[in-house]
Enzyme design. Structure first.
Site, PDB file in Angstrom:
ATOM      1  N   HIS A 105       0.836  -1.196   0.000  1.00  0.00           N
ATOM      2  CA  HIS A 105       0.000   0.000   0.000  1.00  0.00           C
ATOM      3  C   HIS A 105       0.872   1.248   0.000  1.00  0.00           C
ATOM      4  O   HIS A 105       2.029   1.198   0.400  1.00  0.00           O
ATOM      5  CB  HIS A 105      -0.929   0.015   1.219  1.00  0.00           C
ATOM      6  CG  HIS A 105      -1.947  -1.075   1.171  1.00  0.00           C
ATOM      7  ND1 HIS A 105      -1.682  -2.356   1.611  1.00  0.00           N
ATOM      8  CD2 HIS A 105      -3.211  -1.095   0.694  1.00  0.00           C
ATOM      9  CE1 HIS A 105      -2.762  -3.103   1.426  1.00  0.00           C
ATOM     10  NE2 HIS A 105      -3.702  -2.362   0.872  1.00  0.00           N
ATOM     11  N   ARG A 118       4.919   7.120   1.086  1.00  0.00           N
ATOM     12  CA  ARG A 118       5.541   5.907   1.639  1.00  0.00           C
ATOM     13  C   ARG A 118       4.922   4.703   0.952  1.00  0.00           C
ATOM     14  O   ARG A 118       3.797   4.324   1.214  1.00  0.00           O
ATOM     15  CB  ARG A 118       5.335   5.810   3.144  1.00  0.00           C
ATOM     16  CG  ARG A 118       5.831   4.470   3.723  1.00  0.00           C
ATOM     17  CD  ARG A 118       5.759   4.426   5.237  1.00  0.00           C
ATOM     18  NE  ARG A 118       4.458   4.713   5.789  1.00  0.00           N
ATOM     19  CZ  ARG A 118       3.571   3.795   6.185  1.00  0.00           C
ATOM     20  NH1 ARG A 118       3.829   2.510   6.054  1.00  0.00           N
ATOM     21  NH2 ARG A 118       2.406   4.180   6.688  1.00  0.00           N
ATOM     22  N   TYR A 119       5.668   4.131   0.026  1.00  0.00           N
ATOM     23  CA  TYR A 119       5.256   2.895  -0.632  1.00  0.00           C
ATOM     24  C   TYR A 119       5.696   1.757   0.273  1.00  0.00           C
ATOM     25  O   TYR A 119       6.867   1.406   0.314  1.00  0.00           O
ATOM     26  CB  TYR A 119       5.892   2.778  -2.018  1.00  0.00           C
ATOM     27  CG  TYR A 119       5.277   3.709  -3.038  1.00  0.00           C
ATOM     28  CD1 TYR A 119       4.305   3.247  -3.918  1.00  0.00           C
ATOM     29  CD2 TYR A 119       5.646   5.042  -3.101  1.00  0.00           C
ATOM     30  CE1 TYR A 119       3.727   4.100  -4.850  1.00  0.00           C
ATOM     31  CE2 TYR A 119       5.073   5.903  -4.028  1.00  0.00           C
ATOM     32  CZ  TYR A 119       4.113   5.418  -4.897  1.00  0.00           C
ATOM     33  OH  TYR A 119       3.536   6.264  -5.823  1.00  0.00           O
ATOM     34  N   CYS A 120       4.773   1.226   1.044  1.00  0.00           N
ATOM     35  CA  CYS A 120       5.040   0.188   2.032  1.00  0.00           C
ATOM     36  C   CYS A 120       4.780  -1.171   1.364  1.00  0.00           C
ATOM     37  O   CYS A 120       3.630  -1.549   1.132  1.00  0.00           O
ATOM     38  CB  CYS A 120       4.132   0.403   3.233  1.00  0.00           C
ATOM     39  SG  CYS A 120       4.486  -0.671   4.624  1.00  0.00           S
ATOM     40  N   MET A 121       5.854  -1.884   1.037  1.00  0.00           N
ATOM     41  CA  MET A 121       5.763  -3.083   0.220  1.00  0.00           C
ATOM     42  C   MET A 121       6.016  -4.349   1.027  1.00  0.00           C
ATOM     43  O   MET A 121       6.669  -4.322   2.061  1.00  0.00           O
ATOM     44  CB  MET A 121       6.782  -3.017  -0.921  1.00  0.00           C
ATOM     45  CG  MET A 121       6.627  -1.786  -1.824  1.00  0.00           C
ATOM     46  SD  MET A 121       5.101  -1.766  -2.780  1.00  0.00           S
ATOM     47  CE  MET A 121       4.058  -0.673  -1.819  1.00  0.00           C
TER      48      MET A 121
END
Length: 155
Positions: A105, A118-121
């Site tokens: 997300h 913040r691309y939280c992968m």
């Protein structure tokens, strides 16, 4: 490896149970107990299903969440987003464009000086390609992202 990024039955068969759960069933792996949350090596992160380049270590930061976090994708069109209504509040889901893998997300609480995203992968959705292996693995076009870093480290 060629630049023929695609989702194949063979690629899906090669996934671990966790990789399949995350990428194909929109799962989430545990924080702090995944491969890349604390990886500081230079390189790129590609879709574990298709090999499509997604993120660069140059844009990775420690978000304190226990998942690998990035300020932006490696290219603006490397990922797609859509609204996820699985929680009480809507979230923005991030998916790979070619294989349509669930990656994680994106949130608006990232470093302000880098755009605030913040691309939280999920590590399970990614495969890390070290900068030293980019050419050998068919990702030589991304070598330029690390040339200045290597020159600085050599001096």
């Amino acid at each position: 490896m060629s630049n023929d990024y695609r989702k194949t039955p063979e690629a899906l068969e090669g996934l671990t149970d966790l990789q399949y759960q995350v990428t194909q069933r929109d799962g989430t792996e545990p924080p702090f107990r995944n491969a890349y949350w604390d990886n500081h090596e230079p390189g790129i992160y590609v879709d574990v299903v298709s090999g499509e380049p997604l993120f660069s270590s140059a844009d990775k930061f420690d978000s304190g969440t226990g998942w690998p976090s990035f300020t932006r994708p490696i290219q603006p069109d490397a990922v797609a987003t859509k609204t996820d209504w699985k929680m009480i509040i809507p979230r923005t889901e991030v998916r790979s464009v070619i294989a349509d893998s669930h990656l994680g997300h994106v949130f608006r609480d990232g470093p302000r000086d880098a755009g605030g995203m913040r691309y939280c992968m999920n590590s399970a959705a990614l495969r890390f390609v070290p900068a030293s292996e980019l050419e050998a693995q068919g990702y030589g076009a991304y070598r330029r992202l690390f040339e200045n870093t290597e020159k600085e480290n050599a001096s």
